[in-house]
Design a protein around this motif. Structure first.
Motif, PDB file in Angstrom:
ATOM      1  N   LEU A 105       0.840  -1.198   0.000  1.00 15.50           N
ATOM      2  CA  LEU A 105       0.000   0.000   0.000  1.00 15.50           C
ATOM      3  C   LEU A 105       0.879   1.254   0.000  1.00 15.50           C
ATOM      4  O   LEU A 105       1.735   1.419   0.867  1.00 15.50           O
ATOM      5  N   SER A 106       0.656   2.113  -0.989  1.00 13.19           N
ATOM      6  CA  SER A 106       1.436   3.351  -1.077  1.00 13.19           C
ATOM      7  C   SER A 106       0.530   4.547  -1.272  1.00 13.19           C
ATOM      8  O   SER A 106      -0.555   4.430  -1.832  1.00 13.19           O
ATOM      9  N   LYS A 107       1.013   5.688  -0.810  1.00 15.46           N
ATOM     10  CA  LYS A 107       0.330   6.948  -1.102  1.00 15.46           C
ATOM     11  C   LYS A 107       1.371   8.001  -1.413  1.00 15.46           C
ATOM     12  O   LYS A 107       2.265   8.254  -0.617  1.00 15.46           O
ATOM     13  N   VAL A 108       1.213   8.600  -2.573  1.00  9.53           N
ATOM     14  CA  VAL A 108       2.084   9.708  -2.953  1.00  9.53           C
ATOM     15  C   VAL A 108       1.200  10.926  -3.148  1.00  9.53           C
ATOM     16  O   VAL A 108       0.206  10.866  -3.864  1.00  9.53           O
ATOM     17  N   PHE A 109       1.531  12.004  -2.468  1.00  9.23           N
ATOM     18  CA  PHE A 109       0.787  13.257  -2.629  1.00  9.23           C
ATOM     19  C   PHE A 109       1.528  14.111  -3.649  1.00  9.23           C
ATOM     20  O   PHE A 109       2.714  14.367  -3.478  1.00  9.23           O
ATOM     21  N   GLY A 110       0.842  14.553  -4.680  1.00 12.15           N
ATOM     22  CA  GLY A 110       1.497  15.441  -5.636  1.00 12.15           C
ATOM     23  C   GLY A 110       0.992  15.194  -7.037  1.00 12.15           C
ATOM     24  O   GLY A 110      -0.044  14.565  -7.239  1.00 12.15           O
ATOM     25  N   LYS A 111       1.743  15.704  -8.003  1.00  5.83           N
ATOM     26  CA  LYS A 111       1.238  15.693  -9.380  1.00  5.83           C
ATOM     27  C   LYS A 111       1.882  14.630 -10.247  1.00  5.83           C
ATOM     28  O   LYS A 111       1.385  14.319 -11.318  1.00  5.83           O
ATOM     29  N   ASN A 112       3.019  14.100  -9.797  1.00  3.85           N
ATOM     30  CA  ASN A 112       3.719  13.129 -10.642  1.00  3.85           C
ATOM     31  C   ASN A 112       3.699  11.751 -10.013  1.00  3.85           C
ATOM     32  O   ASN A 112       4.730  11.087  -9.863  1.00  3.85           O
ATOM     33  N   VAL A 113       2.495  11.336  -9.614  1.00  4.67           N
ATOM     34  CA  VAL A 113       2.367  10.128  -8.808  1.00  4.67           C
ATOM     35  C   VAL A 113       3.021   8.916  -9.473  1.00  4.67           C
ATOM     36  O   VAL A 113       3.763   8.171  -8.847  1.00  4.67           O
ATOM     37  N   LYS A 114       2.760   8.739 -10.777  1.00  7.44           N
ATOM     38  CA  LYS A 114       3.287   7.548 -11.459  1.00  7.44           C
ATOM     39  C   LYS A 114       4.805   7.501 -11.399  1.00  7.44           C
ATOM     40  O   LYS A 114       5.405   6.478 -11.088  1.00  7.44           O
ATOM     41  N   MET A 116      14.354   4.554  -4.169  1.00  4.64           N
ATOM     42  CA  MET A 116      14.741   5.916  -3.838  1.00  4.64           C
ATOM     43  C   MET A 116      14.094   6.357  -2.528  1.00  4.64           C
ATOM     44  O   MET A 116      13.007   5.909  -2.171  1.00  4.64           O
ATOM     45  N   LYS A 117      14.781   7.256  -1.826  1.00  9.16           N
ATOM     46  CA  LYS A 117      14.268   7.689  -0.525  1.00  9.16           C
ATOM     47  C   LYS A 117      13.272   8.835  -0.669  1.00  9.16           C
ATOM     48  O   LYS A 117      13.214   9.508  -1.686  1.00  9.16           O
ATOM     49  N   LYS A 118      12.523   9.048   0.408  1.00  8.83           N
ATOM     50  CA  LYS A 118      11.476  10.066   0.446  1.00  8.83           C
ATOM     51  C   LYS A 118      11.989  11.465   0.057  1.00  8.83           C
ATOM     52  O   LYS A 118      11.396  12.138  -0.774  1.00  8.83           O
ATOM     53  N   GLU A 119      13.129  11.856   0.635  1.00 11.49           N
ATOM     54  CA  GLU A 119      13.621  13.224   0.365  1.00 11.49           C
ATOM     55  C   GLU A 119      14.093  13.367  -1.074  1.00 11.49           C
ATOM     56  O   GLU A 119      13.902  14.409  -1.697  1.00 11.49           O
ATOM     57  N   GLU A 120      14.710  12.289  -1.587  1.00 14.73           N
ATOM     58  CA  GLU A 120      15.195  12.353  -2.969  1.00 14.73           C
ATOM     59  C   GLU A 120      14.033  12.488  -3.940  1.00 14.73           C
ATOM     60  O   GLU A 120      14.111  13.229  -4.921  1.00 14.73           O
ATOM     61  N   ILE A 121      12.942  11.783  -3.630  1.00 16.09           N
ATOM     62  CA  ILE A 121      11.773  11.863  -4.505  1.00 16.09           C
ATOM     63  C   ILE A 121      11.156  13.261  -4.445  1.00 16.09           C
ATOM     64  O   ILE A 121      10.765  13.830  -5.458  1.00 16.09           O
ATOM     65  N   LEU A 122      11.130  13.815  -3.245  1.00 18.32           N
ATOM     66  CA  LEU A 122      10.604  15.176  -3.094  1.00 18.32           C
ATOM     67  C   LEU A 122      11.415  16.139  -3.962  1.00 18.32           C
ATOM     68  O   LEU A 122      10.863  17.005  -4.640  1.00 18.32           O
ATOM     69  N   LYS A 123      12.725  15.950  -3.965  1.00 17.95           N
ATOM     70  CA  LYS A 123      13.594  16.829  -4.735  1.00 17.95           C
ATOM     71  C   LYS A 123      13.370  16.650  -6.225  1.00 17.95           C
ATOM     72  O   LYS A 123      13.297  17.603  -6.979  1.00 17.95           O
TER      73      LYS A 123
END
Lengths: 398, 277
Positions: free
Chosen positions: A9-18, A28-35
């Motif tokens: 189960l995953s949840k990504v908030f934002g516009k580039n979910v895929k 990849m880690k959470k902060e790297e993905i945010l960047k």
């Protein structure tokens, strides 16, 4: 079959979910993905099963994704990926109508700030779940009343929420959740807004209710003490991922990584560890074979001032002290029964260390740990102190 | 430099558009003008028939109970309404009140559903917000012109103009009130399996009630101010006294009519505010 089964189960908030989900799969880690994508990872591929009647605690610091995770379980937040099976039905893919049915019949939620409707009386609040199901008035009133009585609020049914204290308000929240007899109770930081004393009362009360109800409970908290107190199993979350799932003991004694270890460090170990964890293999003599002379010999070998006496079936008979044994040898007494002392301090395997503390303080001899009258181990003062200090020689396999 | 394009004939376009509307939708406008006008006349005639003393007593009694049995507002209503009667403006007062009442009711009837729609849809909010801004900032007199084109003169165009001017606060406050309902309560209602309308009627609207009532209060006050302006296109009532006082430069009668409107405004305002409690 588990009541709740969560798969990837995953949840990504934002516009580039895929894109973000793909990066998550690449590790990849959470902060790297945010960047890289500007997206925030709420929950990262969580998987676990919860069995019927289990209290499953999800714990983590704020921002670890635990509140998002619990909202994915009843789809207050839409999952980006993964499956949630409740009694075998996949919540993540079902249509609105089915979702509503599952929410009405199987999942109830208790909220951090109680989530009571201020314009409705206590009774009307407790009725809410049944009301939206279309249960008729008399019937739902009765059920709501019963549920309120269960949490000790039978006399407050016509008050408004604002007239009640925080602890009482949360009881209403609990009664409302229980009124429609759900399979699963989701409790989101349910006791976090209460002051510590009330919080403890509520924890006790929940455990007491749970003995009778046997609900499946998923409990979210940031408080490890609370998690250890009420959880049958605990899932620890960090940055949206579950880093360890285990019983309270497993997590305390074998932290999966530095993060868990740091979490566990400042827990009051005396509340969690039990006699079983700190007992040692005992030196004993057998009442059927050995006399005072053997007893004295054993004590001298091991440097003890007393020794426990058992029979052939390891039943605890008592203890003898070195002083009595040497006296007996001088007087040539052969029968150990004459010097046997039976005022043995005993505890059960699951006695919390906190209570052992008090017993051992007054005891001249090590404490005997018994189960069905059989001697399982002894506890010496040193072991208690060592365990409190968090040393690793704690023996969990015993 | 700036004259590289000849004047754009916006005024002409708007006029042509309005003319077209007037003709094309005459089948809607005409019945509204006729039946609506008859209904308004009938309502105000009925109200005028009630003896003033009875109206004053009823209003004062309602005021007494609305304000938790305090006597301030009841005394004010008695003295204020008597003064209006004393000045010979009772009939005008009834006309004005009828206009405000009907305009406000229509505004609320239209405004609340639109506000709900706005609160539920970001797209709707994005589209409706600038329209509301436009409706509120355009000088109110401007609405009188198409109102006359559609409905002739009298009460009906007055109400039409009030509608446009007075509806926005109800819409805005309804939207705001629903959006302000705490997230946890919305979640609670969803988590127990409410349908959309159960959530709206059992949780959101009751929680938003006081905000919506504040919007309604604004709407009623704006309707009152518009009703005065609408006298310029023949709407009867206190406004017409003011307009004619203005034309005759008669300070005295202008002041008396003005004071009457202030009294009516205060009474309506206190009534709608206290309904909220």
């Amino acid at each position: 079959m588990p009541v709740i089964k969560v798969e990837g189960l995953s949840k990504v908030f934002g516009k580039n979910v895929k894109e973000s989900l793909k990066l998550l799969d690449d590790g990849m880690k959470k902060e790297e993905i945010l960047k890289q994508t500007g997206d925030t990872v709420g929950v990262n591929r969580a998987s676990f099963d919860v069995e019927a009647g289990e209290v499953f605690v999800i714990m983590g610091l704020s921002g670890s994704g635990k509140s998002t995770l619990v909202r994915l379980l009843n789809r207050l937040i839409e999952p980006s990926e993964g499956n949630v099976y409740v009694d075998g039905e996949n919540l993540a893919t079902m249509n609105k109508e089915d979702l509503r049915r599952v929410r009405r019949e199987k999942l109830s939620m208790v909220f951090q700030n109680f989530g009571l409707f201020p314009h409705r009386t206590i009774l009307e609040n407790a009725e809410f779940g049944l009301e939206v199901q279309g249960v008729d008035k008399e019937d739902r009133k009765e059920k709501a009343k019963k549920s309120l009585e269960m949490v000790g609020l039978g006399n407050y049914i016509n008050q408004l929420p604002e007239q009640l204290s925080g602890g009482m308000q949360q009881r209403v929240g609990l009664a409302r959740a229980l009124a429609n007899d759900p399979t699963v109770l989701l409790m989101d930081e349910a006791f976090s807004a209460l002051d510590p004393l009330i919080r403890k009362d509520m924890q006790d009360e929940l455990l007491e209710l749970q003995v009778a109800m046997k609900k499946t409970i998923i409990f979210i908290t940031h408080d490890l003490d609370e998690a250890l107190r009420i959880g049958d199993r605990i899932a620890l979350m960090k940055d949206g991922s579950i880093v360890q799932i285990g019983t309270p003991e497993e997590i305390l004694v074998n932290p999966a990584n530095d993060y868990v270890e740091r979490f566990v460090e400042d827990v009051d170990r005396s509340k969690v560890l039990t006699a079983e964890h700190i007992m040692k293999r005992p030196e004993t003599i057998n009442i059927e074979k050995h006399g005072p002379r053997v007893a004295l010999e054993r004590m001298r070998e091991e440097g003890l001032s007393s020794i426990y006496v058992i029979d052939g079936k390891r039943n605890l008979k008592g203890y003898v002290t070195a002083d009595d044994a040497s006296e007996a040898r001088k007087k040539e007494i052969r029968d150990i029964n004459e010097i046997l002392k039976t005022d043995v301090p005993t505890v059960g395997m699951d006695k919390p260390m906190q209570e052992i503390f008090e017993i051992i303080h007054d005891s001249p001899v090590p404490i005997a740990v018994v189960e069905d009258e059989k001697l399982k181990g002894i506890i010496v003062r040193g072991a208690v102190l060592a365990a409190l200090a968090g040393e690793n020689e704690v023996n969990i396999d015993a | 430099m700036l004259d590289f394009i000849a004047q754009i004939p916006i005024a002409v376009w708007v006029k042509e558009f309005t003319d077209w509307l007037t003709e094309a939708f005459a089948f809607i406008f005409d019945p509204i003008k006729n039946q609506g006008g008859d209904f308004l006349d009938w309502t105000s005639d009925m109200l005028v028939l009630i003896p003033p003393i009875i109206v004053i007593i009823i209003v004062a009694v309602i005021a007494f109970f609305l304000t938790d049995k305090r006597i301030g507002l009841p005394i004010f209503t008695i003295v204020g309404l008597w003064l209006i009667y004393n000045q010979g403006l009772w009939e005008e007062l009834v006309f004005t009140f009828t206009l405000v009442l009907i305009a406000s009711l229509l505004s609320i009837l239209i405004g609340i559903p639109v506000g709900i729609l706005m609160s539920k849809s970001k797209t709707a909010e994005a589209i409706i917000t600038p329209i509301l801004d436009f409706m509120q900032t355009m000088p109110a007199f401007v609405y009188l012109i198409p109102a006359v084109a559609f409905f002739g003169i009298g009460m009906v165009p007055g109400i039409f103009a009030s509608l446009i001017f007075a509806t926005p606060p109800t819409v805005r406050f309804t939207n705001l009130g629903i959006r302000q309902v705490s997230r946890e309560l919305v979640e609670a209602s969803d988590a127990f399996g409410s349908t959309g309308s159960q959530k709206l009627f059992k949780v959101e609207l009751p929680m938003a009630k006081s905000t919506i009532m504040a919007g309604i209060n604004q709407t009623v006050m704006l309707a009152l101010s518009m009703v005065v302006i609408a006298s310029m296109i023949g709407a009867p009532g206190l406004g017409r006294e003011i307009v004619s006082a203005l034309q005759n430069a008669n300070v005295g009668s202008g002041f008396v009519a003005g004071i009457s409107i202030v009294i009516l405004a205060i009474i309506i305002d206190r009534f709608t505010q206290n309904l909220n409690k």
